[in-house]
Each structure stands twice: as C-alpha cells, then as structure tokens.
Design a protein around this motif. Structure first.
Motif, PDB file in Angstrom:
ATOM      1  N   HIS A   1      39.148  41.724  41.961  1.00 58.31           N
ATOM      2  CA  HIS A   1      39.100  43.183  41.803  1.00 58.31           C
ATOM      3  C   HIS A   1      40.390  43.690  41.184  1.00 58.31           C
ATOM      4  O   HIS A   1      40.372  44.542  40.290  1.00 58.31           O
ATOM      5  CB  HIS A   1      38.874  43.848  43.160  1.00 58.31           C
ATOM      6  CG  HIS A   1      38.881  45.344  43.111  1.00 58.31           C
ATOM      7  ND1 HIS A   1      40.044  46.089  43.270  1.00 58.31           N
ATOM      8  CD2 HIS A   1      37.886  46.241  42.885  1.00 58.31           C
ATOM      9  CE1 HIS A   1      39.757  47.361  43.166  1.00 58.31           C
ATOM     10  NE2 HIS A   1      38.458  47.499  42.933  1.00 58.31           N
ATOM     11  N   GLY A   2      41.539  43.169  41.638  1.00 59.62           N
ATOM     12  CA  GLY A   2      42.827  43.626  41.125  1.00 59.62           C
ATOM     13  C   GLY A   2      43.015  43.319  39.648  1.00 59.62           C
ATOM     14  O   GLY A   2      43.471  44.168  38.880  1.00 59.62           O
ATOM     15  N   ILE A   3      42.674  42.101  39.232  1.00 60.59           N
ATOM     16  CA  ILE A   3      42.830  41.729  37.822  1.00 60.59           C
ATOM     17  C   ILE A   3      41.855  42.516  36.954  1.00 60.59           C
ATOM     18  O   ILE A   3      42.205  42.976  35.865  1.00 60.59           O
ATOM     19  CB  ILE A   3      42.626  40.217  37.637  1.00 60.59           C
ATOM     20  CG1 ILE A   3      43.681  39.425  38.422  1.00 60.59           C
ATOM     21  CG2 ILE A   3      42.718  39.840  36.160  1.00 60.59           C
ATOM     22  CD1 ILE A   3      43.392  37.935  38.521  1.00 60.59           C
ATOM     23  N   THR A   4      40.625  42.682  37.450  1.00 62.33           N
ATOM     24  CA  THR A   4      39.639  43.468  36.707  1.00 62.33           C
ATOM     25  C   THR A   4      40.122  44.901  36.529  1.00 62.33           C
ATOM     26  O   THR A   4      39.935  45.503  35.455  1.00 62.33           O
ATOM     27  CB  THR A   4      38.281  43.449  37.436  1.00 62.33           C
ATOM     28  OG1 THR A   4      37.837  42.098  37.568  1.00 62.33           O
ATOM     29  CG2 THR A   4      37.233  44.240  36.665  1.00 62.33           C
TER      30      THR A   4
ATOM     31  N   SER B   1      46.037  36.832  28.738  1.00 63.66           N
ATOM     32  CA  SER B   1      46.555  36.211  29.960  1.00 63.66           C
ATOM     33  C   SER B   1      45.824  36.729  31.198  1.00 63.66           C
ATOM     34  O   SER B   1      45.547  35.964  32.130  1.00 63.66           O
ATOM     35  CB  SER B   1      48.053  36.483  30.083  1.00 63.66           C
ATOM     36  OG  SER B   1      48.776  35.778  29.079  1.00 63.66           O
ATOM     37  N   LEU B   2      45.512  38.017  31.223  1.00 60.69           N
ATOM     38  CA  LEU B   2      44.748  38.561  32.346  1.00 60.69           C
ATOM     39  C   LEU B   2      43.386  37.882  32.454  1.00 60.69           C
ATOM     40  O   LEU B   2      42.909  37.579  33.556  1.00 60.69           O
ATOM     41  CB  LEU B   2      44.571  40.072  32.188  1.00 60.69           C
ATOM     42  CG  LEU B   2      45.826  40.936  32.379  1.00 60.69           C
ATOM     43  CD1 LEU B   2      45.503  42.397  32.082  1.00 60.69           C
ATOM     44  CD2 LEU B   2      46.387  40.795  33.795  1.00 60.69           C
ATOM     45  N   LYS B   3      42.771  37.626  31.324  1.00 62.18           N
ATOM     46  CA  LYS B   3      41.467  36.946  31.332  1.00 62.18           C
ATOM     47  C   LYS B   3      41.592  35.512  31.847  1.00 62.18           C
ATOM     48  O   LYS B   3      40.699  35.014  32.548  1.00 62.18           O
ATOM     49  CB  LYS B   3      40.859  36.972  29.931  1.00 62.18           C
ATOM     50  CG  LYS B   3      40.480  38.383  29.468  1.00 62.18           C
ATOM     51  CD  LYS B   3      40.052  38.394  28.005  1.00 62.18           C
ATOM     52  CE  LYS B   3      39.795  39.817  27.528  1.00 62.18           C
ATOM     53  NZ  LYS B   3      39.467  39.868  26.067  1.00 62.18           N
ATOM     54  N   ILE B   4      42.705  34.856  31.513  1.00 61.07           N
ATOM     55  CA  ILE B   4      42.942  33.495  32.020  1.00 61.07           C
ATOM     56  C   ILE B   4      43.063  33.525  33.545  1.00 61.07           C
ATOM     57  O   ILE B   4      42.461  32.711  34.244  1.00 61.07           O
ATOM     58  CB  ILE B   4      44.216  32.896  31.388  1.00 61.07           C
ATOM     59  CG1 ILE B   4      43.974  32.585  29.905  1.00 61.07           C
ATOM     60  CG2 ILE B   4      44.650  31.633  32.133  1.00 61.07           C
ATOM     61  CD1 ILE B   4      45.225  32.216  29.144  1.00 61.07           C
ATOM     62  N   LEU B   5      43.848  34.481  34.076  1.00 60.24           N
ATOM     63  CA  LEU B   5      44.012  34.584  35.525  1.00 60.24           C
ATOM     64  C   LEU B   5      42.686  34.913  36.198  1.00 60.24           C
ATOM     65  O   LEU B   5      42.371  34.380  37.274  1.00 60.24           O
ATOM     66  CB  LEU B   5      45.057  35.649  35.871  1.00 60.24           C
ATOM     67  CG  LEU B   5      46.485  35.379  35.394  1.00 60.24           C
ATOM     68  CD1 LEU B   5      47.432  36.436  35.955  1.00 60.24           C
ATOM     69  CD2 LEU B   5      46.953  33.983  35.789  1.00 60.24           C
TER      70      LEU B   5
END
Length: 291
Positions: free
Chosen positions: A211-214, A186-190
């Motif tokens: 930056h935050g999701i990474t 899901s993080l990769k989708i976002l």
C-alpha cells in the motif's frame, strides 16, 4: 501527529533500530540506522550524520547490552546523513587499528571523493545489484534502486521478507529524488518484491509496504498531472518555484526541496517530449506557444 521514534528499539529478533539523533525538516526525527543479525557479530545499515555524540553513545550501549560487535557496515547511499557517522564509529567504537568492510554501490560520478567516506581512511567495498551480504541470522540482498541518488540501494532481508528502503520510501511523507524517471522504475522494483515490512531510512516502520509503495507511485503520477495542468493553464512559461507556489500547500521553508522535485518532473516530461524549455528554467507544455 507523527509516531515518536525511540532512540533505541528492537523491531524483530534480527533488527534493532538506533535513531541517528539528527532531526531536521529533511531527516524528520533523524536517520534510522539498523543493527542486523542474531550472532556475536552483526551488520550495521547506515551510520547517521557526523559529530553526533548521542548517537555514538546509544550505538555503544546497544553493542554492549547485546554483547555484539559490528562486522560490516552497509550504506544505502552517499548522503551525509547516512555515511557521515562512519569516521566517528571507527574512532569511538571500532578503534583506530580495526576496520570493517564499508559496503556501498558505486556512484556513476567520477568525483575524487567517491572511493572513501568523509574523514575516514577506509575505502568503500563496492557492491553489485543483487549481491548478497550475510551475517549470522540474516541475509541482505542489495537491490539497486537509483533515483533518490545514483548510488542508492535497498536491502532485502530474505529471512523476514523485509526491506530496508533507505530514502527510496520513507516512513512518513514523500521522498526527494535526483532523477524521477529512474526513481519511478525503482519504486516498481520494490513493489515487485512484495515485502512484508519496510524499515525506512527516516520515519516509522511501514507495516503495509505494498500500500505504501503504491501510494508513492500514485502520488508522483498525481503530482505530474498537477504540473501539466499548471503549465496548461498558465499564460506564460513557468519556473519550478512558480509551480510549487501553485500546487503545493506547504510551509515556505520547504519550497526549495519541493522545487527540486518539480524540476525532476519537468526533466522527465522533457525526456518524454511532453514539456519544453529553452533555458531549463522557464517551462511550457510541448506544442504550446510562448506568449
């Protein structure tokens, strides 16, 4: 020091945040709810917890000040601090004879209470991945993002390239999750959406989302490496709590949620054939003999 979140704040021409006024170690300063749109009728994203009079009063004041009504409510997931306020909104704001759609993704569990919110006579209107829900001035695209829960959705505000991330990504700290394997996907989708801004379920607005999701992805990978190292250096099988005490530097009252995260890491490692457990409590690396 954490950014102080006002009880009410206009974040853009389309978004007003109303804080849920339910602070706790797990909800930070409280659940963020958002009134979205530009017209006389708007969409509310999440509803906070139950029995919070201050939240209901603040929501009422926003509606009155802007001379608007709620035409629908979208729930990012089933947790009580996001759906708990529905009944109070129905009773104190909408009125007993007025109902609006309650949009939510359907849980995979078949529990009796998945059809309707707590203490409400209304039923959920279940949405699909990539379904759009529109109001004047705003188009919200549901993005199925399981992991934190099995019914979690984020909402892509197409006009602003902004994202309501629910509890998938928080404004500060890191999120807990039920299924790490799904959560990482899901993080990769976002990340692939490349939003310009994130409005999280808890904490301040995130102005640098990529930056935050990474950071979230890297943090989980680093935590996994720490767990593997702890198991590899131990002379005996370890419990999740053993690992928490070894690798986390947090207050003791946060051990339980940290142990939940560790258990999810261990389940992912087991799914990938990298860790084993005979009882799902005591863990060791795959191929390592128990002493």
């Amino acid at each position: 020091m954490s950014t102080i979140i006002p009880r009410i704040e206009r974040l853009s021409s389309r978004v007003i945040r109303i804080l849920g006024c339910n602070p706790s170690p797990m909800t930070l300063q409280g659940t963020n709810t958002y009134l979205v749109g530009t017209g006389k009728k708007r969409i509310l994203v999440d509803t906070g917890d139950s029995e919070i009079p201050e939240y209901i009063a603040n929501l009422k004041s926003v509606l009155k000040e802007n001379d608007v009504q709620i035409e629908g409510i979208i729930l990012t997931h089933y947790h009580h601090d996001h759906v708990g306020g529905i009944a109070n909104i129905e009773s104190n704001i909408l009125g007993p004879s007025y109902r609006v759609p309650l949009y939510k993704y359907k849980r995979s569990a078949k529990d009796w209470d998945t059809e309707r919110p707590p203490n409400s006579n209304s039923k959920y209107t279940f949405v699909n991945d990539n379904q759009t829900i529109s109001t004047e001035g705003a188009t919200l695209k549901a993005v199925y993002t399981p992991g934190h829960t099995d019914d979690h959705i984020a909402l892509h505000l197409l006009e602003d390239s902004a994202l309501f991330s629910g509890d998938c990504v928080l404004g500060e700290g890191t999120a807990v999750f039920e299924d790490l394997y799904e959560y990482m996907n899901s993080l990769k989708i976002l990340l692939s959406l490349k939003p310009d801004k994130i409005y999280p379920g808890h904490g301040p607005v995130i102005d640098n989302p990529v930056h935050g999701i990474t950071y979230y992805i890297n943090h989980r990978n680093e935590r996994e490496s720490q767990i593997i190292d702890a198991l590899g250096n131990s002379g005996r099988p370890m419990t999740a709590l053993d690992i928490v005490k070894k690798i986390y530097q947090i207050p003791e009252h946060l051990y339980p949620p940290a142990a939940v995260n560790v258990n999810n890491h261990l389940s992912k490692l087991k799914r990938e054939g990298r860790a084993t457990s005979s009882d799902d409590e005591h863990w060791q690396l795959a191929g390592k003999s128990a002493l």
